[in-house]
Design a protein around this motif. Sequence first.
Motif, short mmCIF file in Angstrom:
data_model
loop_
_atom_site.label_atom_id
_atom_site.label_comp_id
_atom_site.label_asym_id
_atom_site.label_seq_id
_atom_site.Cartn_x
_atom_site.Cartn_y
_atom_site.Cartn_z
N LYS A 186 17.46 1.39 -9.39
CA LYS A 186 16.16 2.07 -9.44
C LYS A 186 16.25 3.45 -8.78
O LYS A 186 15.60 4.41 -9.22
CB LYS A 186 15.08 1.22 -8.78
CG LYS A 186 14.78 -0.10 -9.49
CD LYS A 186 13.63 -0.82 -8.81
CE LYS A 186 13.33 -2.15 -9.49
NZ LYS A 186 14.34 -3.19 -9.17
N GLY A 190 15.56 6.97 -10.56
CA GLY A 190 14.72 8.01 -9.97
C GLY A 190 15.44 9.35 -9.91
O GLY A 190 14.83 10.40 -10.16
N GLU A 193 15.41 10.92 -13.20
CA GLU A 193 14.08 11.46 -13.52
C GLU A 193 13.85 12.80 -12.83
O GLU A 193 13.37 13.76 -13.47
CB GLU A 193 13.01 10.46 -13.08
CG GLU A 193 12.96 9.20 -13.93
CD GLU A 193 11.97 8.17 -13.39
OE1 GLU A 193 11.85 7.11 -14.04
OE2 GLU A 193 11.34 8.42 -12.34
N SER A 254 13.98 9.30 0.02
CA SER A 254 12.55 9.04 -0.17
C SER A 254 11.80 10.34 -0.44
O SER A 254 10.90 10.40 -1.29
CB SER A 254 11.95 8.36 1.07
OG SER A 254 12.48 7.07 1.24
N SER A 260 8.93 9.93 -8.12
CA SER A 260 9.43 8.85 -8.98
C SER A 260 9.02 7.50 -8.41
O SER A 260 9.54 7.06 -7.39
CB SER A 260 10.95 8.92 -9.12
OG SER A 260 11.45 7.77 -9.77
N GLU A 261 8.09 6.83 -9.09
CA GLU A 261 7.65 5.50 -8.64
C GLU A 261 8.81 4.50 -8.65
O GLU A 261 8.97 3.70 -7.73
CB GLU A 261 6.52 5.01 -9.54
CG GLU A 261 5.94 3.67 -9.11
CD GLU A 261 4.81 3.21 -10.01
OE1 GLU A 261 4.43 2.02 -9.92
OE2 GLU A 261 4.31 4.03 -10.81
N THR A 262 9.62 4.58 -9.71
CA THR A 262 10.77 3.68 -9.82
C THR A 262 11.76 3.93 -8.70
O THR A 262 12.27 3.00 -8.06
CB THR A 262 11.46 3.85 -11.18
OG1 THR A 262 10.53 3.55 -12.21
CG2 THR A 262 12.67 2.93 -11.30
N LEU A 264 11.27 5.24 -5.73
CA LEU A 264 10.75 4.80 -4.43
C LEU A 264 10.80 3.29 -4.29
O LEU A 264 11.01 2.76 -3.18
CB LEU A 264 9.32 5.30 -4.25
CG LEU A 264 9.17 6.81 -4.05
CD1 LEU A 264 7.70 7.19 -3.93
CD2 LEU A 264 9.94 7.29 -2.83
N LYS A 265 10.61 2.57 -5.40
CA LYS A 265 10.74 1.11 -5.37
C LYS A 265 12.17 0.71 -4.99
O LYS A 265 12.38 -0.21 -4.21
CB LYS A 265 10.36 0.53 -6.74
CG LYS A 265 10.49 -1.00 -6.83
CD LYS A 265 9.52 -1.71 -5.90
CE LYS A 265 9.58 -3.21 -6.11
NZ LYS A 265 8.76 -3.95 -5.13
N GLU A 268 12.64 1.22 -1.29
CA GLU A 268 11.99 0.13 -0.55
C GLU A 268 12.85 -1.14 -0.54
O GLU A 268 12.99 -1.79 0.51
CB GLU A 268 10.63 -0.17 -1.20
CG GLU A 268 9.86 -1.30 -0.56
CD GLU A 268 8.61 -1.66 -1.36
OE1 GLU A 268 8.14 -2.81 -1.23
OE2 GLU A 268 8.12 -0.81 -2.12
#
Length: 455
Positions: A186, A190, A193, A254, A260-262, A264-265, A268
């Motif tokens: 992921k 990101g 992206e 981060s 990028s939501e993906t 950052l997932k 995490e």
Amino acid sequence: MMNKPTIPKGTRDFSPVEMAKRNYIFDTIKEVYALYGFQQIETPAMETLHTLMGKYGEEGDKLLFKVLNSGDFMNKVSEDDLADRNSLHLASVLCEKGLHYDLTVPFARYVVMHRDELQLPFKRYQIQPVWRADRPQKGRYREFYQCDADVVGSDSLLNEVELIQIIDTVFTRFGIRVQIKLNNRKILTGIAEVIGEADKMIDITVAIDKLDKIGIEKVNEELRESGLSEEAIKRLQPIISWEGTNDQKLDTVSEVLAASETGLKGVEEARFILDTLERIGLQNEIQLDLTLARGLNYYTGSIFEVKALDTPMGSITGGGRYDNLTGIFGMPGLSGVGFSFGADRIYDVLNALDLYPKAVVNTTQVLFINFGAKEAAYCMSVIKTVRDAGISAELYPDSVKMKKQMNYANAKQIPFVVLAGENEIQTQKITLKNMETGSQQMIDTNQLIEILSKQ
């Protein structure tokens, strides 16, 4: 004149000593898998090409060993097929099966076929040979063993934590110092992206996965050949060159992936795994490596790889999460994560560092010398008692010169030899010779078992 027999390139014969070492590897891994509640399965050496093709990316598909159909395998081939000389098309007509490239895809097929029988989450391990039509080189073979562990039916990141603990435990038992590298697909998505090349995700990961092997310049060449813009390649450079502690890398990435939501997932997930492992404690170093990509298409989350620190060698363990794999076989929504020990590379590392316990190589603990029929009969009775005590023992089968029998013991590195002649038979004892020190002592069977049990 008959041709000298050979074996295919990229394959090997293994002597009894080598097999003893390999079994030490397999047994150690099995013991640790069992500690964590994993159960063993086995799948066929051959799978249908429909099962295998398209699961390893374009490069992986080229490395599949294909098996000719049984019987008249040419009966479906037309003259036009032969005239076209299209090897890929011909292979699809001539071959319906292939040797498995890894154990993960066959495992996914197994889960789908046996789903009604499985208790989820299902924790399995599998130790079998795999085959790849790769170019043979040091540490890379066409036939080699993998030792897989996988968990399916759970989204919990505690599975990743547990698998990394298994890796750490196994290499600690072997005495091999390793570095465990961790990343997340992921995060890589990101990165693709934010540099404006989201549709080139696979090309980017395949290229940067080779960074350690071919260097940054050749990686950049591959990226250009894949159609990445110079601006995107320029923006990628500092990202894949980040250094610092794991926390520093996570904090920096981060910020870069804030849009990028993906991505950052992925950050995490990586942070949870690293924080949890830090609280538990590992014997070996774990490092967040943002260049780790592992080119196989089916990884979707965490990815990890292991390298030995004290001898040059490629990856000796690797794996990751592959949430979408069983969906390819009609069973969507089943999450999975797993890894594989590269047994053959571990074997080479243990050899290079001379880390095998002596007891592993010396499979026979004591040799009984054969002085004749009467003496052999006496020895056989003693040997039975010794073996019943769990001690490996041999009687030399022929009554030949003692020198030849001693040479046999030396060649097999047998540490003790028993001599039993007329005097020993009369006193119901044996003479034990230590082959390392040359010392001898006359003892009874119970004393023999006591001495050998302490070795």
